[in-house]
Write a protein that holds these residues in place. Structure first.
Motif, PDB file in Angstrom:
ATOM      1  N   ASP A   1       0.722  -1.242  -0.016  1.00  0.00           N
ATOM      2  CA  ASP A   1      -0.007  -0.076   0.041  1.00  0.00           C
ATOM      3  C   ASP A   1       0.863   1.350   0.060  1.00  0.00           C
TER       4      ASP A   1
ATOM      5  N   GLN B   1      -7.990   5.856  -4.140  1.00  0.00           N
ATOM      6  CA  GLN B   1      -6.511   5.545  -4.625  1.00  0.00           C
ATOM      7  C   GLN B   1      -6.631   5.902  -6.143  1.00  0.00           C
TER       8      GLN B   1
ATOM      9  N   ARG C   1       0.559   5.886   0.109  1.00  0.00           N
ATOM     10  CA  ARG C   1      -0.461   7.091   0.632  1.00  0.00           C
ATOM     11  C   ARG C   1       0.163   8.331   0.225  1.00  0.00           C
TER      12      ARG C   1
END
Length: 660
Positions: A517, A529, A519
């Motif tokens: 993942d 996303q 961010r």
């Protein structure tokens, strides 16, 4: 020391989650905390024995090490000896070489150092290391070397002073582990400084219960059992570990030790015969389970199914019962022991350690005995990611260096300036892509960073603070602006970063490892996303002509290794291999949709449709290897032959963009 059957039951609570975690049972994703349960139990038992010996004036370092040798080494030697024939029969040369190194490390009580230097505990490939689990034994053995001497030396200062000094050490260790998971996660996991506090937590339990018993408390003991359960079922490989999170299972164990005395329902539960029975064989079960699982994965051509792994979990308990009865017990101290004298046990132990180290050294010197495989299989196995030219590739272990002259590839009278930017996929393909772009009359600067999505102000959530993805991308884009780069080519594992998941091809090719993942570190407005991806790309399109390379089809299995194993185990000389095209479509459709949305909104954005070089709509297959070429170095990095399929599409996309 009074025998407490609930402590043996607690050992069962420790070992079963570990076994089920390593078997790949999703419900037990936090099962690795069973090792932490073992640490606390060990600290409690060892300290209890040492305190009693010191108080009674019968402390002997030689006697202590004799007990440890009788307890630990016979079963360890037996299990390791049983793994050697299967390693020779089934392991690939590089696997056998690494296994041989682990034999040496085990014999030196230092396998935690070896596995720290090789990879993280949750990284891809560790599930095929038969002796991976010995890292925790090394931690305990290192503790046994230092702690008895330290405790005996400090005892003259008085009990209170000893407790305060050990508490200070524990606090420092806990502080180190909370710092370590952020900066050096592999070292933090495998090395003793970040683990000592867990063993000392058990020591404090021993001090609290020395020559007295706290009144049983059902609520406190139940809370302890609940804390362990929460960690087992809610933690996973993305949980920072060890860290303050580790307090949950550690305190849980301590509550059971302190308050789960006989008379509580927790003690009654943990003292039932089946649970105590598993606890008694827990050490052997811990030794057996990882080799069984590892060799099943090594011998299988694809990921072993759940039924097989559960069956092997049961087998590990059966073998544990055998080795407990016929290996552990005969060597324990007592009138019926097979080795009666201290000198004999030490001599036998040293001989066993030397033999294991000797075989390990032999395997290492001979590079894993590659001649066990045919010349054709060896040639295929020579294709691996170590062949990637990493001149312009950076990661946590190689500081970012922008600009780097060796990464700038020029031609006379160039018609354009291109920046090829991405993750390790760029590192795998850059030579072929740069050669093709140079041939088309363009200068190219190359930069890649491992595990890094090549977008501004983004970070990999589960990497340490040493993973400077955002800093690298910012630096290289600033350099591109400074020198007048007109075209930016982006290539990376966008689906993996934006979904966060590793790849499963649905045909037995399953990629293991920590989630991927990412961010946003900035304040980019977005609703998800893929909306974030689109926003970031639109921002880059305002600064450069932009070529978006379609995601390279992932294979899911290590292509060279699978082909070589088919040749070796099944006598299949056909190196053709492919995966389902529909899986690729499902994996990438959201990324492609975001790419297409950006392309539709701007005249200076072009998608390079590289998937067509690998995937055939008519056959609905994506080729990993054909009769002529192997297209991958592992499960997702293209080989030179694979990179050659990609380069023309990138050149065509760059050429189709308007001058800037």
């Amino acid at each position: 020391m009074i025998y407490r059957p609930e402590i043996d039951g607690l050992r069962a609570v420790a070992v079963l989650p570990v076994i089920l975690f390593h078997a790949g049972i999703g419900l037990f994703e936090g099962g690795f905390v069973g090792v932490d349960v073992f640490f606390v139990i060990s600290g409690y038992l060892i300290t209890s024995i040492l305190i009693e010996d010191i108080v009674r004036g019968r402390f002997s370092l030689l006697k202590f090490y004799e007990r440890r040798a009788r307890r630990i080494l016979p079963a360890l030697f037996f299990v390791v000896a049983c793994t050697i024939p299967f390693a020779i029969l089934w392991m690939l040369p590089t696997q056998l070489r690494d296994y041989a190194q682990s034999l040496v490390a085990v014999s030196l009580f230092s396998s935690n150092f070896l596995f720290w230097m090789e990879s993280g505990y949750f990284e891809e490939g560790v599930e095929m290391k038969p002796l991976l689990h010995t890292w925790s034994l090394a931690i305990e053995e290192q503790f046994y070397v230092i702690f008895p001497v330290l405790l005996f030396t400090l005892w003259k200062l008085g009990r209170r002073a000893v407790i305060w000094i050990l508490a200070l050490i524990a606090v420092i260790s806990l502080g180190l582990t909370e710092w370590g998971w952020r900066t050096h996660p592999a070292a933090n996991f495998f090395l003793a400084p970040g683990r000592v506090w867990e063993l000392l937590a058990g020591s404090f339990g021993a001090f609290a219960l020395h020559r007295r018993a706290l009144p049983g408390n059902d609520a406190a003991a139940a809370l302890g059992l609940l804390a362990i359960g929460v960690a087992v079922f809610l933690f996973d490989n993305t949980t920072p570990f060890p860290s303050l999170y580790t307090l949950l299972p550690v305190v849980g164990v301590l509550l059971i030790i302190l308050f789960g005395q006989q008379g509580t329902w927790v003690a009654a539960l943990l003292s039932t015969k089946p649970i105590v029975g598993i606890g008694l064989i827990s050490y052997s079960a811990y030794l057996w389970h990882q080799p069984l699982f590892a060799f099943a994965r090594i011998r299988s051509l694809t990921e072993p199914n759940l039924a097989l792994m559960l069956g092997l979990a049961v087998v590990s308990l059966i073998l544990a019962a055998f080795s407990w009865r016929y290996v552990e017990q005969p060597f324990r101290a007592g009138p019926n022991t097979w080795v009666k004298s201290r000198s004999s046990i030490f001599a036998t132990s040293i001989a066993g350690l030397v033999l294991i180290a000797g075989f390990g050294a032999w395997g290492h010197v001979n590079s894993g005995f590659p001649d066990r495989f045919s010349p054709e299989a060896r040639a295929i196995l020579s294709m691996h990611t170590d062949r990637i030219d990493r001149t312009c590739h950076f990661d946590e272990n190689r500081s970012k260096f922008v600009p780097k002259q060796a990464c700038y590839h020029t031609v006379p009278d160039a018609s354009g300036e291109v920046l090829l930017l991405g993750d390790s996929h760029v590192a795998a393909v850059w030579q072929q892509v740069v050669a093709a772009l140079n041939a088309s009359g363009r200068n190219v600067y190359v930069g890649s960073y491992g595990g890094c999505i090549p977008l501004p102000n983004m970070e990999h959530i589960h990497k340490s603070s040493a993973h400077e993805c955002a800093e690298f991308v910012d630096a290289i884009l600033a350099y591109a602006d400074e020198v007048g780069i007109d075209t930016l080519v982006l290539a990376a594992r966008f689906p993996a970063y934006l979904h966060g998941t590793r790849f499963d091809n649905g045909e037995g090719g399953v990629e293991h490892g920590t989630r991927m993942d990412v961010r946003d570190l900035g304040a980019t407005p977005h609703t998800g996303q893929f909306d974030l991806l689109r926003s970031k790309l639109e921002g880059l399109a305002q600064r450069f002509n932009l070529v978006l390379v379609e995601p390279i089809p992932e294979a899911g299995w290590s292509v060279p290794e699978l082909i070589a194993k088919r040749m070796h185990f099944a006598g299949n000389d056909d190196q053709s291999l492919s995966t389902d095209y529909s899986v690729y479509v499902a994996r990438t459709e959201a990324v492609i949709a975001a790419f297409e949305a950006v392309q539709e909104q701007s005249q200076n954005v072009m998608i390079a449709p590289i998937h067509a070089g690998f995937c055939d709509v008519a056959t609905t297959r994506c080729v990993n290897a054909d009769t002529t070429n192997i297209l991958y170095l592992d499960g997702d990095h293209p080989s030179p032959a694979g990179a050659a399929l990609i380069a023309p599409d990138i050149v065509e996309a760059v050429a189709s963009l308007p001058p800037r």
